[in-house]
Design an enzyme around this catalytic site. Sequence first.
Site, PDB file in Angstrom:
ATOM      1  CG  ASP A  26      50.722  87.702  23.970  1.00  0.00           C
ATOM      2  OD1 ASP A  26      49.826  87.341  23.179  1.00  0.00           O
ATOM      3  OD2 ASP A  26      51.838  88.084  23.589  1.00  0.00           O
ATOM      4  CG  ASN A  74      43.339  92.636  19.858  1.00  0.00           C
ATOM      5  OD1 ASN A  74      43.210  92.602  21.084  1.00  0.00           O
ATOM      6  ND2 ASN A  74      44.480  92.271  19.280  1.00  0.00           N
TER       7      ASN A  74
HETATM    8  C1  FPP Z   1      46.060  87.236  23.595  1.00  0.00           C
HETATM    9  O1  FPP Z   1      46.224  85.995  23.012  1.00  0.00           O
HETATM   10  C2  FPP Z   1      44.732  87.435  24.049  1.00  0.00           C
HETATM   11  C3  FPP Z   1      43.797  88.297  23.536  1.00  0.00           C
HETATM   12  C4  FPP Z   1      43.965  89.159  22.363  1.00  0.00           C
HETATM   13  C5  FPP Z   1      42.528  88.437  24.135  1.00  0.00           C
HETATM   14  C6  FPP Z   1      42.522  88.220  25.589  1.00  0.00           C
HETATM   15  C7  FPP Z   1      41.257  87.600  25.881  1.00  0.00           C
HETATM   16  C8  FPP Z   1      41.015  86.717  26.847  1.00  0.00           C
HETATM   17  C9  FPP Z   1      41.957  86.247  27.876  1.00  0.00           C
HETATM   18  C10 FPP Z   1      39.699  86.137  26.938  1.00  0.00           C
HETATM   19  C11 FPP Z   1      38.613  87.114  26.818  1.00  0.00           C
HETATM   20  C12 FPP Z   1      38.627  88.161  27.845  1.00  0.00           C
HETATM   21  C13 FPP Z   1      37.529  88.544  28.448  1.00  0.00           C
HETATM   22  C14 FPP Z   1      37.559  89.678  29.440  1.00  0.00           C
HETATM   23  C15 FPP Z   1      36.285  87.851  28.205  1.00  0.00           C
HETATM   24  P1  FPP Z   1      46.538  85.981  21.474  1.00  0.00           P
HETATM   25  O2  FPP Z   1      45.294  85.623  20.764  1.00  0.00           O
HETATM   26  O3  FPP Z   1      47.174  87.252  21.063  1.00  0.00           O
HETATM   27  O4  FPP Z   1      47.549  84.799  21.418  1.00  0.00           O
HETATM   28  P2  FPP Z   1      48.761  84.639  20.416  1.00  0.00           P
HETATM   29  O5  FPP Z   1      49.695  85.781  20.678  1.00  0.00           O
HETATM   30  O6  FPP Z   1      49.322  83.330  20.826  1.00  0.00           O
HETATM   31  O7  FPP Z   1      48.188  84.641  19.043  1.00  0.00           O
END
Ligand code: FPP
Length: 248
Positions: A26, A74
């Site tokens: 996250d 998501n």
């Molecule tokens: C959370 O950060 C992350 C995600 C929803 C996606 C996780 C993805 C990756 C680490 C990269 C892609 C993965 C692969 C396997 C290619 P957020 O966007 O929820 O951050 P925030 O809470 O700060 O908005």
Amino acid sequence: MWTSDGDLLARVDKDKLPRHVAIIMDGNGRWANGRGLLRSAGHVAGVKTLKNILKTAVNLHLEALTVYAFSTENWKRPHTEVDFLMQLFSEYLEREKLEMHQNNVRIKFLGRTEDFAPALQKLMRESVELMKHNTGVKFNVAADYGGQDEIIRAAQKLARRVERGELSPENISITFFEDELDTAGQPPVDLMIRTSGEMRVSNFLLWQAAYAEFWFTDTPWPEFTPEEFVDALVDFGKRNRRFGAVNS
Ligand code: FPP
């Protein structure tokens, strides 16, 4: 081969390592916004972190590592961000699959997958196929995954077996149920890590984490390092796990 974590590995007691670690990656978006960057830049940085953490899991010979890449919720994000994540996911698999294979990683995907673009589904199948005989870290990528959704799908499969007369409702046991989950054959989650300050489970591995230990950090995922990963593993080794019993 991925073997450059030397000093770091010396910090862990191999007998006290978790078998299965799950990570809620996250904070990509907040990390990027805090630097005046687009959220997409946070996801790109997050992929680099993921590569480093998988490498450390390989060097430590962890049995299973499960990461939350894309939840069933998501899809509600703006189209541009969903498209970007899908593109990143494809590029990541295309670029990394061979190196994972050379490191004896066995990839698996948890979740629904059928709503992904056909080309991505094909790439996912090819990656699984390529690594299916590997015996190292079981690397589970949860994509279009929700714990409640997974439990419902398992219940539906069992209900169909009852309907066909193969199983009676009284015989549905924990083992039968687990055999229908996306993680069938894998150990339960011992340690769940969540980065970026939130302290919730967000529909991740609800069944498998029944007795998991939790480790939370304020560090956003793009800044999470192998050192901090090992901090979490060392801390896990000090926990007193009772599984509902009392200490003898
Ligand atoms: C959370 O950060 C992350 C995600 C929803 C996606 C996780 C993805 C990756 C680490 C990269 C892609 C993965 C692969 C396997 C290619 P957020 O966007 O929820 O951050 P925030 O809470 O700060 O908005």
